[in-house]
Design a protein around this motif. Structure first.
Motif, PDB file in Angstrom:
ATOM      1  N   ALA A 206      51.111  43.148  50.205  1.00 11.71           N
ATOM      2  CA  ALA A 206      51.657  42.796  48.549  1.00 11.71           C
ATOM      3  C   ALA A 206      51.056  42.613  47.840  1.00 11.71           C
ATOM      4  N   GLY A 207      50.491  42.073  46.394  1.00 13.08           N
ATOM      5  CA  GLY A 207      50.076  41.197  46.072  1.00 13.08           C
ATOM      6  C   GLY A 207      48.718  41.678  45.712  1.00 13.08           C
ATOM      7  N   GLY A 208      47.690  40.536  45.869  1.00 17.57           N
ATOM      8  CA  GLY A 208      46.219  41.033  45.266  1.00 17.57           C
ATOM      9  C   GLY A 208      45.345  40.630  46.736  1.00 17.57           C
ATOM     10  N   ASP A 209      43.906  40.472  46.339  1.00 16.22           N
ATOM     11  CA  ASP A 209      43.167  40.395  47.375  1.00 16.22           C
ATOM     12  C   ASP A 209      42.657  38.493  47.608  1.00 16.22           C
ATOM     13  N   ARG A 210      43.462  37.347  46.792  1.00 16.93           N
ATOM     14  CA  ARG A 210      43.237  36.277  45.836  1.00 16.93           C
ATOM     15  C   ARG A 210      44.245  35.717  45.964  1.00 16.93           C
ATOM     16  N   ASP A 211      44.814  36.653  46.480  1.00 21.26           N
ATOM     17  CA  ASP A 211      46.382  36.133  47.252  1.00 21.26           C
ATOM     18  C   ASP A 211      46.333  35.823  48.465  1.00 21.26           C
ATOM     19  N   VAL A 212      45.687  36.543  49.241  1.00 19.31           N
ATOM     20  CA  VAL A 212      45.284  36.107  50.233  1.00 19.31           C
ATOM     21  C   VAL A 212      44.871  34.889  50.578  1.00 19.31           C
ATOM     22  N   ALA A 213      43.574  34.218  49.515  1.00 27.00           N
ATOM     23  CA  ALA A 213      43.342  33.126  49.813  1.00 27.00           C
ATOM     24  C   ALA A 213      44.084  31.680  49.293  1.00 27.00           C
TER      25      ALA A 213
ATOM     26  N   ILE B 102      46.590  31.352  51.796  1.00 21.15           N
ATOM     27  CA  ILE B 102      46.276  30.709  53.456  1.00 21.15           C
ATOM     28  C   ILE B 102      46.411  29.142  53.006  1.00 21.15           C
ATOM     29  N   LEU B 103      45.796  29.217  51.200  1.00 18.17           N
ATOM     30  CA  LEU B 103      45.744  27.918  51.088  1.00 18.17           C
ATOM     31  C   LEU B 103      47.233  27.001  51.375  1.00 18.17           C
ATOM     32  N   ALA B 104      47.888  27.254  50.891  1.00 20.49           N
ATOM     33  CA  ALA B 104      49.667  27.306  51.009  1.00 20.49           C
ATOM     34  C   ALA B 104      50.121  27.035  52.426  1.00 20.49           C
ATOM     35  N   GLY B 105      49.271  28.035  53.691  1.00 19.58           N
ATOM     36  CA  GLY B 105      50.003  27.712  54.849  1.00 19.58           C
ATOM     37  C   GLY B 105      50.819  28.503  55.629  1.00 19.58           C
ATOM     38  N   ILE B 106      51.353  29.919  54.524  1.00 17.90           N
ATOM     39  CA  ILE B 106      52.095  31.457  54.986  1.00 17.90           C
ATOM     40  C   ILE B 106      50.612  31.914  55.973  1.00 17.90           C
ATOM     41  N   CYS B 107      49.518  32.105  56.029  1.00 20.19           N
ATOM     42  CA  CYS B 107      49.263  33.147  57.232  1.00 20.19           C
ATOM     43  C   CYS B 107      47.676  32.278  57.373  1.00 20.19           C
ATOM     44  N   ASP B 108      46.977  32.871  58.002  1.00 22.84           N
ATOM     45  CA  ASP B 108      45.438  31.973  58.363  1.00 22.84           C
ATOM     46  C   ASP B 108      44.757  32.742  58.134  1.00 22.84           C
ATOM     47  N   ILE B 109      44.340  34.369  57.890  1.00 20.71           N
ATOM     48  CA  ILE B 109      43.780  35.309  58.042  1.00 20.71           C
ATOM     49  C   ILE B 109      44.175  36.603  57.338  1.00 20.71           C
ATOM     50  N   GLY B 110      43.686  36.893  56.839  1.00 21.30           N
ATOM     51  CA  GLY B 110      44.037  38.428  56.268  1.00 21.30           C
ATOM     52  C   GLY B 110      42.196  39.240  55.107  1.00 21.30           C
ATOM     53  N   ILE B 111      42.475  40.000  55.013  1.00 24.07           N
ATOM     54  CA  ILE B 111      41.199  41.455  54.634  1.00 24.07           C
ATOM     55  C   ILE B 111      41.621  41.358  53.094  1.00 24.07           C
ATOM     56  N   ALA B 112      40.831  41.296  52.768  1.00 23.87           N
ATOM     57  CA  ALA B 112      40.341  41.535  51.196  1.00 23.87           C
ATOM     58  C   ALA B 112      38.243  41.413  50.717  1.00 23.87           C
ATOM     59  N   ASN B 113      38.583  41.569  50.010  1.00 28.89           N
ATOM     60  CA  ASN B 113      36.767  41.680  48.952  1.00 28.89           C
ATOM     61  C   ASN B 113      36.427  40.582  49.536  1.00 28.89           C
ATOM     62  N   ALA B 114      34.816  40.281  49.662  1.00 30.74           N
ATOM     63  CA  ALA B 114      34.311  39.415  49.961  1.00 30.74           C
ATOM     64  C   ALA B 114      34.173  39.206  48.085  1.00 30.74           C
ATOM     65  N   TYR B 115      33.376  40.040  47.005  1.00 27.81           N
ATOM     66  CA  TYR B 115      33.388  39.635  45.813  1.00 27.81           C
ATOM     67  C   TYR B 115      33.980  38.383  45.236  1.00 27.81           C
ATOM     68  N   TYR B 116      35.528  38.704  45.923  1.00 24.87           N
ATOM     69  CA  TYR B 116      35.986  38.407  44.709  1.00 24.87           C
ATOM     70  C   TYR B 116      35.708  36.739  45.163  1.00 24.87           C
ATOM     71  N   VAL B 117      35.887  36.389  46.748  1.00 21.64           N
ATOM     72  CA  VAL B 117      35.564  34.979  46.875  1.00 21.64           C
ATOM     73  C   VAL B 117      34.349  34.642  46.390  1.00 21.64           C
ATOM     74  N   GLY B 118      32.758  35.022  45.514  1.00 25.70           N
ATOM     75  CA  GLY B 118      32.077  34.713  44.412  1.00 25.70           C
ATOM     76  C   GLY B 118      32.483  33.599  43.839  1.00 25.70           C
ATOM     77  N   ARG B 119      33.460  34.780  42.694  1.00 27.64           N
ATOM     78  CA  ARG B 119      34.339  33.830  41.897  1.00 27.64           C
ATOM     79  C   ARG B 119      35.327  32.944  41.672  1.00 27.64           C
ATOM     80  N   MET B 120      35.659  32.738  43.163  1.00 36.60           N
ATOM     81  CA  MET B 120      36.690  31.852  43.319  1.00 36.60           C
ATOM     82  C   MET B 120      35.878  30.251  43.636  1.00 36.60           C
ATOM     83  N   LYS B 121      34.968  30.779  44.652  1.00 37.99           N
ATOM     84  CA  LYS B 121      34.154  29.516  44.722  1.00 37.99           C
ATOM     85  C   LYS B 121      33.437  28.746  43.897  1.00 37.99           C
TER      86      LYS B 121
ATOM     87  N   GLN C 297      41.867  29.141  41.368  1.00 42.03           N
ATOM     88  CA  GLN C 297      41.329  29.514  42.174  1.00 42.03           C
ATOM     89  C   GLN C 297      40.036  29.013  42.447  1.00 42.03           C
ATOM     90  N   ARG C 298      39.254  27.970  42.362  1.00 40.02           N
ATOM     91  CA  ARG C 298      38.606  27.254  43.178  1.00 40.02           C
ATOM     92  C   ARG C 298      39.185  26.587  44.154  1.00 40.02           C
TER      93      ARG C 298
END
Length: 348
Positions: A202-209, A212-231, A239-240
């Motif tokens: 469920a959720g969106g791609d950025r929810d995967v990140a 992971i920060l929250a320790g709920i999971c270690d890996i996930g599948i998502a689109n790369a371009y969202y990482v450009g926005r977050m970082k 988001q940063r």
């Protein structure tokens, strides 16, 4: 150029589209205009259109549509004012092609800029930018040589996050898995990936990140371009923090010398385009160096044109080996992919 890039950077921060435009432009041809029907987010596409107008003097009348593009074109028929049809998903683009709402374009500019497997052989549609489906992983994990098939490995049990399997980004990936490995193997793979989920799909791609920060999971599948926005988000922002918690790994398909799966933003010229020549000019502009740089540097998408400088964050992901599987073959398996998602209860 700097002013245009700044405008796009500011506009790309917004993710929400306005309500669909109810009124269409007049169907009459205009020497200095064209009519665009698009499902893309306004913040991502409008600055590109403004840059096109600034360079050519051709005004772009835009109709933003969330859904129902094919149905609208069918209802308008030969009276449709649409010149260019633009979508953010391969499947939606090929839907309008298969419904007979596009026309073939013979353009040396488009053919030279876009690799053969990212456009139709008969000139009915063209990719403009790429969105690679990658692995987000905890920044401390060692994931060299990862494949999409590895997501089913039992060592990831309870450690994987992903959005709904029925989202077009994921059905596209699953359809490519079918094309590479067959339906039976893909069904088994989906069942195994579901068994490895740390939470409901469920959720969106950025929810995967975020998770992971929250320790709920270690890996996930998502689109790369969202990482450009977050970082590249403001220091200290939520988001940063999500972006700083992850690394990006570009998986490949293990079978058939596969590469990294990509979806596209793409476009076609409408079948009854009253401003056909201007429509072709827009498509040719969008694969030119300036527009491709804007796609890459402000939208964090991967350009279809070779030699375009990437955003530093995207460049840090390393070289991308694009899966050579023809996109039309992926799209042909979308319905089966969706059926398999339901069959294994992936989203339950």
């Amino acid at each position: 150029m700097a002013a245009i890039t700044t405008a796009l950077l500011l506009s790309a921060c917004g993710d929400k589209a306005p309500a669909d435009s109810a009124a269409a432009p007049a169907a009459t041809a205009g020497k200095g205009e064209l009519n665009l029907y698009t499902t893309r987010e306004p913040g991502l596409v409008q600055p590109l259109l403004d840059a096109f107008t600034a360079e050519t003097g051709i005004k772009v009348n835009t109709v933003m549509l969330r859904d129902g593009l094919t149905e609208r074109l069918a209802a308008e028929g030969e009276r449709s004012p649409a010149d260019v049809l633009m979508t953010a998903d391969t499947g939606r683009l090929l839907d309008v092609v298969e419904a007979g709402h596009t026309q073939a374009i013979d353009s040396a500019v488009l053919t030279a800029a876009i690799p053969a497997h990212l456009r139709s052989a008969d000139g009915q549609w063209f990719a403009l930018s790429l969105r690679d489906r990658v692995v987000y992983a905890d920044k401390d994990l060692d994931l060299s040589g990862f494949t999409y098939e590895d997501l089913a490995d039992e060592k990831w049990k309870g450690r994987v996050c992903i959005r709904s399997g029925q989202h077009p980004y994921n059905t596209s990936l699953f359809a490519a898995m079918i094309a590479h490995n067959g339906a039976q193997a893909t069904e088994s793979w989906l069942s195994a990936v579901k068994g490895n989920l740390a939470r409901k799909a469920a959720g969106g791609d950025r929810d995967v990140a975020r998770d992971i920060l929250a320790g709920i999971c270690d890996i996930g599948i998502a689109n790369a371009y969202y990482v450009g926005r977050m970082k590249n988000a403001e220091e200290g922002s939520e988001q940063r923090a999500w972006g700083d918690a992850i690394q990006v790994v570009r998986p490949v398909f293990a079978a058939d010398n596969g590469g990294t799966h990509v979806n596209i933003s793409g476009a076609a010229v409408a079948r009854h385009a009253p401003n056909r020549d201007n429509a072709v000019k827009l498509l040719e502009y969008l694969v030119g160096e300036q527009a491709q740089s804007l796609y890459a540097r402000a939208n964090y998408e991967y350009p279809v044109r070779a030699g375009v400088e990437l955003d530093p964050v995207v460049a840090s992901f390393g070289a991308m080996n694009i899966d050579p599987l023809p996109l039309a073959e992926v799209v042909a398996n979308r319905k089966l992919a969706s059926e398999l998602v339901d069959k294994v209860g992936f989203d339950n």
